[in-house]
Design an enzyme around this catalytic site. Structure first.
Site, mmCIF file in Angstrom:
data_model
loop_
_atom_site.group_PDB
_atom_site.id
_atom_site.type_symbol
_atom_site.label_atom_id
_atom_site.label_comp_id
_atom_site.label_asym_id
_atom_site.label_seq_id
_atom_site.Cartn_x
_atom_site.Cartn_y
_atom_site.Cartn_z
ATOM 1 N N TYR A 98 86.894 48.253 79.602
ATOM 2 C CA TYR A 98 86.023 47.055 79.124
ATOM 3 C C TYR A 98 86.017 47.111 77.448
ATOM 4 O O TYR A 98 86.204 48.522 76.919
ATOM 5 C CB TYR A 98 84.673 47.655 79.432
ATOM 6 C CG TYR A 98 83.468 46.266 79.323
ATOM 7 C CD1 TYR A 98 83.546 45.315 80.229
ATOM 8 C CD2 TYR A 98 82.579 46.436 78.258
ATOM 9 C CE1 TYR A 98 82.797 44.378 79.897
ATOM 10 C CE2 TYR A 98 81.822 45.223 78.234
ATOM 11 C CZ TYR A 98 81.749 44.224 78.947
ATOM 12 O OH TYR A 98 81.019 43.130 78.852
ATOM 13 N N SER A 113 75.858 33.606 92.907
ATOM 14 C CA SER A 113 75.807 34.726 92.035
ATOM 15 C C SER A 113 74.557 34.955 91.436
ATOM 16 O O SER A 113 73.700 33.946 91.403
ATOM 17 C CB SER A 113 76.864 34.876 90.991
ATOM 18 O OG SER A 113 76.491 33.987 90.193
ATOM 19 N N ALA A 114 74.167 36.224 90.913
ATOM 20 C CA ALA A 114 72.959 36.139 90.032
ATOM 21 C C ALA A 114 72.908 35.271 88.961
ATOM 22 O O ALA A 114 71.864 34.463 88.737
ATOM 23 C CB ALA A 114 72.721 37.678 89.571
ATOM 24 N N GLY A 150 83.299 34.815 83.686
ATOM 25 C CA GLY A 150 83.794 35.627 84.595
ATOM 26 C C GLY A 150 84.917 35.189 85.450
ATOM 27 O O GLY A 150 85.305 34.325 85.205
ATOM 28 N N LYS A 190 72.815 44.555 93.361
ATOM 29 C CA LYS A 190 72.704 45.338 92.237
ATOM 30 C C LYS A 190 72.079 46.315 92.391
ATOM 31 O O LYS A 190 70.720 46.226 93.113
ATOM 32 C CB LYS A 190 71.943 44.287 91.470
ATOM 33 C CG LYS A 190 71.596 44.970 89.980
ATOM 34 C CD LYS A 190 71.870 43.710 88.827
ATOM 35 C CE LYS A 190 71.734 44.089 87.462
ATOM 36 N NZ LYS A 190 72.006 43.115 86.497
#
Lengths: 386, 386
Positions: free
Chosen positions: A79, A200-201, A298, A381
């Site tokens: 990352y 998705s969230a 993403g 999550k």
């Protein structure tokens, strides 16, 4: 010395025992080198002197902190944003504490602390604070206040923040809100955005926030057996105006249906949100009106963004990236304003938090909890509460 | 009636014969329906009364007009910008004249024409004027003045525009100049741009103009037997700072070499120009510094633009399109300013025109010349001169 290793020299050990009642024994999940979390994460135990807090500093205890994909990628070393490794917690090797999101309660304040009182809630002001720990000593500037439940109710809110809401507020809801508001002017009641990863969230926050702002949305989802119930959920519980499948998104025949929806409101699809990539992103970009923008935040399919040349040249479509960390790192005022809006929606029960699978820390070995959280993160999550 | 079909009724024929000496017999290459140029282009002959020019109008004779890929696509019906089809030239069916670029000389002016005199040179102000014809009657606003050779020399230029320079000035040199100047601030002496298609017409203008502006360039070209002589030509004759092959562009090992060049000048690669697409475009985008922009103005490989998600999110790379027609259609001042700069460089022998294969019209059937031009356009840009 206010932060001290729990494996002290004999002299230090003597000094600790004298001050025993003032000392918090804290645990932090640290890594000194990169690799798979199960291999490189370990628990470091250290002490914080809550009766001698330095001026301008605060002591916080953790209420909850989640395991985000980017947290895992940080530990793996893949990352681009990384916490500094140092020995400030008394580790034998330079180490960093894992985790970026988390909700904390203030349990002690030093002199000259004006922003916080004991009992206040807060979240880290910036990323890379290291939230996988039971307690922390922080400067006032390192934390940003959120209302605790009593404060929310006193201010007229229907309810206070839950631990899940507070501990997961920094990334997903802010990503959704800022993508919808910071780049393209969408006219309420008329304009549209389209997004893939509608289930998705971030996708659910985006459709909910879209509805709160009066912006129409098309959420693209994968086809599945219980598609009808997913569509019902996304429309009725998560604010999506329309929900279509990836097949419909990629189909020329379905195009006129989408055009019909948009024509009805007299607006345009000016914005696309992409967290998937590949052909899915291409289909989403094709729905944009002239001069439209696609924001990529993403790449779940592991495929790149693919854009036909003609969309760029003749429709003037622009493709950009969105990274909440980068956008907010230089803009604390924007973060504050955005947080305040999200908090207000939570307090008024207008925004639903994405569910987390919560596991309560039992006081044993903290690293084991986050390692299990990493292992289970594919199924949803994971949030460790305290 | 100042424009009249050459196949008139008997009455009209009588009227023409009376005014015979004032009449220009003009040819235009027209199409009334879309298809392959060899099938749908035909010559329409009509007359222009050069002694009775309407107020505010001018009569021009054509000096040269090229065959551009976009002209061909217009005839085929696969180009988003299209000329209006009408019967204003006296065609039996609504028709359009082919061609968008061309250089003209003014041979007659009507009353109240202030911008032009007989002998002046001009080009169409906008696209879709229809430049594949021997003569045209135009309003003053439809044409934009360029200096003729006498005017250039009188103003101190080293030379006047050639017909090739004037007839091909609107698309390629303007595209190159505007991509380099209109979007990203490049610091002379320090910053860089990278482009694929380095050996294309726009590519050569871009590297030349880059050098004139003090901007460093990396031109990506296909590997070939005579690579060394191409590199020499692009560097010495066309201003390229560096020339690399597609293989080098796609190679991780070669990356540090590029980084070394950029480090030496203390700048960044802030801009990429893409006319190829596919992996080549990906390689070019990877060379960009953080926050860099890739402008796509063509897709020679017929492959889409492919961008890794991480370039968007973590390097904040933006990918946009460039279409000179769209940019300039709403910005006549920008077009004027840009043209003036290109003209000045041509006059001062600082900019070299891209070569065209020139064929002189012999007065026979004009459509045959442009059909041959279309057929030969794969071997180089075709220019019909008069």
């Amino acid at each position: 010395m206010f932060v001290r290793s729990a494996k002290p020299s004999r002299l230090a050990s003597y000094s600790i025992s004298l001050q025993f009642r003032n000392m918090i024994t804290a645990q932090a999940v640290v890594f000194s080198k990169h690799g798979e979390p199960k291999d490189v994460l370990s628990t470091h135990t250290y002490e914080i002197d809550e009766k001698n807090v330095p001026a301008g500093s605060i002591v916080v205890k953790t209420l909850g902190s989640p395991v985000n994909p980017s947290d895992i990628n940080q530990v793996q070393g893949v990352y681009p944003s990384q916490p500094e490794k140092n020995t400030s917690l008394g580790t034998s090797e330079p180490s960093a504490v894992g985790g970026n999101e988390g909700l904390f309660e203030i349990i002690a304040v030093g002199d000259n602390v004006s922003k916080f009182s004991v009992g206040d809630w807060c979240i880290p002001t910036n990323v890379n604070f290291g939230t996988w720990r039971t307690h922390a000593l922080a400067t006032e500037a390192q934390m940003t206040k959120l209302p605790n439940p009593e404060q929310s109710k006193a201010a007229g809110g229907k309810k206070g923040l839950t631990i899940n809401e507070g501990a997961t507020i920094s990334v997903n809801p802010l990503t959704a809100y800022l993508m919808l508001t910071h780049y393209v002017k969408l006219t309420p009641g008329k304009d549209w955005f389209i997004q893939n990863g509608g289930n998705s969230a971030v996708g659910k926050y985006a459709s909910q926030i879209g509805k709160l702002l009066g912006i129409n949305s098309i959420s693209v989802v994968r086809d599945r057996d219980d598609l009808d119930s997913l569509i019902k959920d996304l429309k009725e519980e998560n604010g999506a105006t329309q929900v279509i499948t990836e097949e419909q998104n990629g189909s020329k025949e379905f195009g006129p249906t989408v055009k019909g929806w948009v024509k009805e409101t007299g607006g345009e699809i000016k914005l696309a949100l992409n967290c998937v990539g590949g052909k899915n992103a291409t289909g989403v970009a094709r729905k944009l009106s002239n001069d439209g923008l696609m924001l990529t935040y993403g790449g779940m399919s592991m495929q790149p963004v693919i854009l036909p040349t003609s969309l760029h040249i003749f429709k003037n479509i622009t493709s950009s990236g969105f990274w909440v960390t980068k956008l907010l790192s230089g803009n604390p005022e924007l973060k504050k304003k955005t947080l305040a809006q999200i908090v207000q929606w939570y307090e008024n029960e207008e925004l639903k938090v994405a569910p987390s699978q919560e596991t309560k820390f039992d006081g044993s070995d903290l690293a084991e909890f986050y390692k299990r959280g990493v292992a289970n993160s594919k199924s949803g999550k994971q949030l460790i509460t305290y």
